[in-house]
Scaffold this motif. Structure first.
Motif, PDB file in Angstrom:
ATOM      1  N   LYS A   1      -2.116 -96.260  24.437  1.00 40.93           N
ATOM      2  CA  LYS A   1      -1.613 -95.810  23.150  1.00 40.93           C
ATOM      3  C   LYS A   1      -1.031 -96.974  22.368  1.00 40.93           C
ATOM      4  N   ASP A   2      -1.082 -96.867  21.061  1.00 34.71           N
ATOM      5  CA  ASP A   2      -0.619 -97.955  20.217  1.00 34.71           C
ATOM      6  C   ASP A   2       0.820 -97.777  19.762  1.00 34.71           C
ATOM      7  N   GLN A   3       1.468 -96.708  20.202  1.00 36.23           N
ATOM      8  CA  GLN A   3       2.857 -96.451  19.860  1.00 36.23           C
ATOM      9  C   GLN A   3       3.700 -96.322  21.118  1.00 36.23           C
ATOM     10  N   ARG A   4       4.967 -96.637  20.967  1.00 35.46           N
ATOM     11  CA  ARG A   4       5.902 -96.502  22.086  1.00 35.46           C
ATOM     12  C   ARG A   4       7.256 -96.074  21.531  1.00 35.46           C
ATOM     13  N   THR A   5       7.833 -95.062  22.134  1.00 37.34           N
ATOM     14  CA  THR A   5       9.134 -94.545  21.699  1.00 37.34           C
ATOM     15  C   THR A   5      10.197 -94.908  22.724  1.00 37.34           C
ATOM     16  N   LEU A   6      11.322 -95.429  22.241  1.00 40.33           N
ATOM     17  CA  LEU A   6      12.456 -95.719  23.121  1.00 40.33           C
ATOM     18  C   LEU A   6      13.507 -94.637  22.944  1.00 40.33           C
ATOM     19  N   SER A   7      14.146 -94.269  24.053  1.00 43.26           N
ATOM     20  CA  SER A   7      15.135 -93.191  24.020  1.00 43.26           C
ATOM     21  C   SER A   7      16.078 -93.325  25.203  1.00 43.26           C
ATOM     22  N   TYR A   8      17.332 -92.933  25.003  1.00 44.12           N
ATOM     23  CA  TYR A   8      18.301 -92.853  26.087  1.00 44.12           C
ATOM     24  C   TYR A   8      18.471 -91.424  26.585  1.00 44.12           C
ATOM     25  N   ASP A   9      18.083 -90.439  25.771  1.00 38.88           N
ATOM     26  CA  ASP A   9      18.311 -89.049  26.136  1.00 38.88           C
ATOM     27  C   ASP A   9      17.035 -88.441  26.702  1.00 38.88           C
ATOM     28  N   ILE A  38       9.537-105.936  25.216  1.00 39.45           N
ATOM     29  CA  ILE A  38       8.378-105.341  24.534  1.00 39.45           C
ATOM     30  C   ILE A  38       8.031-106.032  23.216  1.00 39.45           C
ATOM     31  N   CYS A  39       8.853-106.982  22.777  1.00 38.87           N
ATOM     32  CA  CYS A  39       8.664-107.551  21.441  1.00 38.87           C
ATOM     33  C   CYS A  39       7.394-108.388  21.313  1.00 38.87           C
ATOM     34  N   LYS A  40       6.838-108.861  22.422  1.00 38.71           N
ATOM     35  CA  LYS A  40       5.586-109.615  22.330  1.00 38.71           C
ATOM     36  C   LYS A  40       4.402-108.684  22.107  1.00 38.71           C
ATOM     37  N   VAL A 174      10.246 -95.463  16.953  1.00 44.51           N
ATOM     38  CA  VAL A 174       8.841 -95.464  17.361  1.00 44.51           C
ATOM     39  C   VAL A 174       8.230 -96.812  16.997  1.00 44.51           C
ATOM     40  N   PHE A 175       7.772 -97.544  18.012  1.00 46.08           N
ATOM     41  CA  PHE A 175       7.241 -98.893  17.831  1.00 46.08           C
ATOM     42  C   PHE A 175       5.711 -98.864  17.756  1.00 46.08           C
ATOM     43  N   GLU A 176       5.154 -99.796  16.972  1.00 46.55           N
ATOM     44  CA  GLU A 176       3.708 -99.945  16.851  1.00 46.55           C
ATOM     45  C   GLU A 176       3.282-101.274  17.472  1.00 46.55           C
ATOM     46  N   ARG A 177       2.125-101.255  18.136  1.00 47.45           N
ATOM     47  CA  ARG A 177       1.587-102.481  18.723  1.00 47.45           C
ATOM     48  C   ARG A 177       1.255-103.508  17.641  1.00 47.45           C
TER      49      ARG A 177
END
Length: 217
Positions: A1-9, A38-40, A174-177
């Protein structure tokens, strides 16, 4: 997938953090995420999802870089990437007007939701947080430097002011590649299987057309 979501909950944020407003009419909540791993691979934030109780007021979304060793949110949070109305209880997905971009050496980002409260009708605000849920056998875990609130003119690390044992705020960027793994194409791998080219050449063609996924090292 080209998206990634970060979450603590992990569970619906059923806990309520009720805060009295004694100064000003702005309340902010923030989650700080370490993105150094993940920033690269990911280079922008396109949208932010968050959960809120029924707060009758406008919200704004801010995103700012944070140094790796920072222990608090800076006073200057820049400009709003999105604005809207928070007038229901539940999840809100805020589409940013322009993506938030960061380079490949980024360390942390603070994702901030600011609420403009009508203090003439209320002097308290209820902020939703994770809480114990016996049904799932789960207890929330919150660490220092993850979630903050801004009330009465100051930022507070909510892990240090947590008598009820509540968890983090629900704020999910929500992050994009930087380089999508897959690209839409009218051609498919199946169509190549009937050509006379070698398997190696067919694989190279398929990769160029985005017909297969390729993990980057």
């Amino acid at each position: 997938k080209d998206q990634r979501t970060l979450s603590y909950d992990y569970l619906p944020p059923a806990g309520n953090d009720t805060v009295k407003i004694t100064s000003g009419n702005t309340v902010k909540i923030a989650n700080v995420y370490d993105i150094s791993d993940i920033c690269k691979e990911y280079g922008t934030i396109e949208r932010v999802s968050f959960y809120t109780e029924k707060i009758i007021g406008n919200y704004n979304v801010y995103i700012i870089p944070i140094d790796a060793d920072a222990t608090e949110i800076p006073s200057n949070i820049g400009y709003s990437y999105c604005t809207g109305m928070a007038d229901t209880t539940g999840y809100i997905t805020a589409e940013l007007r322009t993506p938030y971009e960061f380079d490949k050496t980024a360390e942390k980002v603070a994702v901030i939701i600011s609420f403009l409260i009508d203090t003439f009708s209320t002097n308290t605000v209820t902020l939703a947080r994770e809480s114990n849920n016996p049904e799932y056998g789960y207890s929330p875990v919150i660490n220092s430097g993850e979630s903050y609130r801004y009330v009465n003119g100051e930022w507070v690390d909510i892990s240090e002011d947590n008598p009820d044992g509540l968890g983090n705020y629900c704020i999910r960027p929500v992050f994009e590649r930087r380089y999508p793994k897959t690209v839409n194409s009218e051609l498919s791998v199946t169509e190549f299987t009937y050509t006379s080219v070698s398997d190696e050449t067919m694989q190279q063609i398929a990769v160029k057309l985005g017909a297969v996924e390729v993990d980057k090292v």
